[in-house]
Design an enzyme around this catalytic site. Structure first.
Site, short mmCIF file in Angstrom:
data_model
loop_
_atom_site.label_atom_id
_atom_site.label_comp_id
_atom_site.label_asym_id
_atom_site.label_seq_id
_atom_site.Cartn_x
_atom_site.Cartn_y
_atom_site.Cartn_z
CE1 TYR A 5 -3.94 2.19 0.84
CE2 TYR A 5 -2.54 3.10 2.58
CZ TYR A 5 -3.70 3.16 1.81
OH TYR A 5 -4.60 4.18 2.01
CE LYS B 129 -3.67 4.90 -1.24
NZ LYS B 129 -4.71 5.29 -2.21
N1 LIG Z 1 -9.63 5.85 5.56
C1 LIG Z 1 -8.42 6.32 5.76
O1 LIG Z 1 -8.01 6.57 6.90
C2 LIG Z 1 -7.52 6.62 4.59
C3 LIG Z 1 -6.29 7.18 4.88
C4 LIG Z 1 -5.43 7.48 3.84
C5 LIG Z 1 -5.81 7.25 2.54
N2 LIG Z 1 -7.02 6.69 2.28
C6 LIG Z 1 -7.35 6.47 0.87
O2 LIG Z 1 -8.57 7.09 0.57
C7 LIG Z 1 -9.23 6.37 -0.47
C8 LIG Z 1 -10.64 6.02 -0.03
O3 LIG Z 1 -10.54 5.21 1.15
P1 LIG Z 1 -11.78 4.92 2.12
O4 LIG Z 1 -11.25 5.00 3.49
O5 LIG Z 1 -12.95 5.71 1.73
O6 LIG Z 1 -11.98 3.37 1.77
P2 LIG Z 1 -13.29 2.48 1.63
O7 LIG Z 1 -14.39 2.98 2.49
O8 LIG Z 1 -12.79 1.09 1.77
O9 LIG Z 1 -13.72 2.74 0.09
C9 LIG Z 1 -12.90 2.33 -0.95
C10 LIG Z 1 -13.51 2.74 -2.26
O10 LIG Z 1 -12.66 2.31 -3.33
C11 LIG Z 1 -13.42 1.51 -4.22
N3 LIG Z 1 -12.61 0.49 -4.86
C12 LIG Z 1 -11.78 -0.41 -4.29
N4 LIG Z 1 -11.22 -1.19 -5.23
C13 LIG Z 1 -11.70 -0.77 -6.43
C14 LIG Z 1 -11.50 -1.17 -7.76
N5 LIG Z 1 -10.69 -2.18 -8.09
N6 LIG Z 1 -12.16 -0.51 -8.74
C15 LIG Z 1 -13.00 0.52 -8.43
N7 LIG Z 1 -13.24 0.94 -7.19
C16 LIG Z 1 -12.57 0.30 -6.19
C17 LIG Z 1 -14.53 0.93 -3.38
O11 LIG Z 1 -15.59 0.53 -4.22
P3 LIG Z 1 -16.62 -0.64 -3.81
O12 LIG Z 1 -17.66 -0.01 -2.94
O13 LIG Z 1 -17.13 -1.08 -5.14
O14 LIG Z 1 -15.83 -1.70 -3.10
C18 LIG Z 1 -14.87 2.11 -2.48
O15 LIG Z 1 -15.69 3.03 -3.18
C19 LIG Z 1 -8.36 5.16 -0.76
O16 LIG Z 1 -7.53 5.41 -1.86
C20 LIG Z 1 -7.55 5.03 0.50
O17 LIG Z 1 -6.33 4.36 0.26
C21 LIG Z 1 -7.88 6.36 3.28
#
Ligand SMILES: NC(=O)c1ccc[n+]([C@@H]2O[C@H](COP(=O)([O-])OP(=O)(O)OC[C@H]3O[C@@H](n4cnc5c(N)ncnc54)[C@H](OP(=O)(O)O)[C@@H]3O)[C@@H](O)[C@H]2O)c1
Length: 234
Positions: free
Chosen positions: A140, A144
């Site tokens: 990851y 990133k």
């Molecule tokens: N939460 C945190 O603390 C955090 C921190 C740093 C960075 N981020 C980044 O922020 C972004 C969103 O994270 P989140 O926390 O909102 O995660 P999340 O709730 O797990 O949502 C992930 C999203 O990505 C989609 N996704 C995953 N694999 C995919 C694929 N192969 N093709 C199309 N869509 C895909 C999912 O779609 P489905 O609904 O179809 O599965 C969902 O809409 C990510 O890039 C994550 O790495 C998050």
């Protein structure tokens, strides 16, 4: 002025908050999902970012609904944490494919129409793991960190075309992704966050909409942390 916006991974979490924020500001928003739907007021387009043809179809659908995509938010991402000793190549490359190559596929599909319009905004959702690293996240964090190099290269390539490319690095945001964090790791993170709390997805969305807006016209190649101070100094 209302713009055509595409958010990948807009079904839930941070992506859904970003899609809602653009829609609330009056933009025409398409958000991708893989069957789970998208927030009200946003057009859902099916897309798996690991599949180039699927990304192409999602853009074509968004273009038919809203016109050429002027703002791309490459947000879709996954984690599959494990220590290197146990991380087989499939686990490594699968996470790279979704987080990094998936963003490349979206950017590559977006760039032609943006160049023709001579304007565009690309915003890549990275993570503090990109520069701070995290045990169990070699895949990851590599993905990133790759987004930063990619976005900065694109910023150099596309600046003369009126296209900005920026990166947002969230810290600990409440979502399905962070629900999986163990209590011990959660407590450790909370001790390291100067603001002493997690973020709501809307707090990331605020920064993304700023970077996509006219007040950020002179910002490109930037890496903007939204992490409560978690990774400052890196
Ligand atoms: N939460 C945190 O603390 C955090 C921190 C740093 C960075 N981020 C980044 O922020 C972004 C969103 O994270 P989140 O926390 O909102 O995660 P999340 O709730 O797990 O949502 C992930 C999203 O990505 C989609 N996704 C995953 N694999 C995919 C694929 N192969 N093709 C199309 N869509 C895909 C999912 O779609 P489905 O609904 O179809 O599965 C969902 O809409 C990510 O890039 C994550 O790495 C998050």
């Amino acid at each position: 002025m209302s713009r055509s916006v595409l958010v990948t991974g807009g079904s839930r979490g941070i992506g859904a908050a970003i899609a809602r924020a653009f829609a609330a500001a009056g933009d025409r928003v398409a958000a991708t999902h893989r069957g789970s739907g998208v927030p009200d007021g946003v057009a859902g387009v099916r897309c798996d970012v690991t599949d180039e043809a699927s990304v192409d179809r999602a853009f074509t659908e968004a273009e038919a609904l809203h016109g050429p995509v002027e703002v791309l938010v490459a947000n879709a991402g996954v984690t599959d944490d494990t220590l290197l000793m146990r991380m087989d190549e499939k686990t490594f490359t699968r996470v790279l494919d979704a987080n990094l190559t998936g963003a490349y596929r979206a950017a590559r599909r977006a760039v032609g129409p943006m160049v023709r319009m001579r304007r565009g905004r690309m915003i890549f959702i990275s993570s503090v793991s990109a520069y701070a690293g995290a045990a169990g996240q070699a895949n990851y964090a590599a993905a990133k960190a790759g987004l930063i190099g990619m976005a900065r290269s694109l910023a150099r390539e596309l600046g003369s075309r009126g296209i900005t490319c920026n990166v947002v690095t969230p810290g600990y945001v409440r979502s399905d992704m962070t629900d999986r964090i163990t209590d011990a790791r959660r407590a450790e993170l909370m001790r390291q966050i100067p603001l002493g709390r997690t973020a709501a997805p809307e707090e990331v969305a605020d920064v993304v909409t700023f970077l996509a807006g006219p007040r950020a016209a002179y910002v490109t190649g930037a890496v903007v942390p939204v992490d409560g101070g978690l990774a400052m100094g890196h």
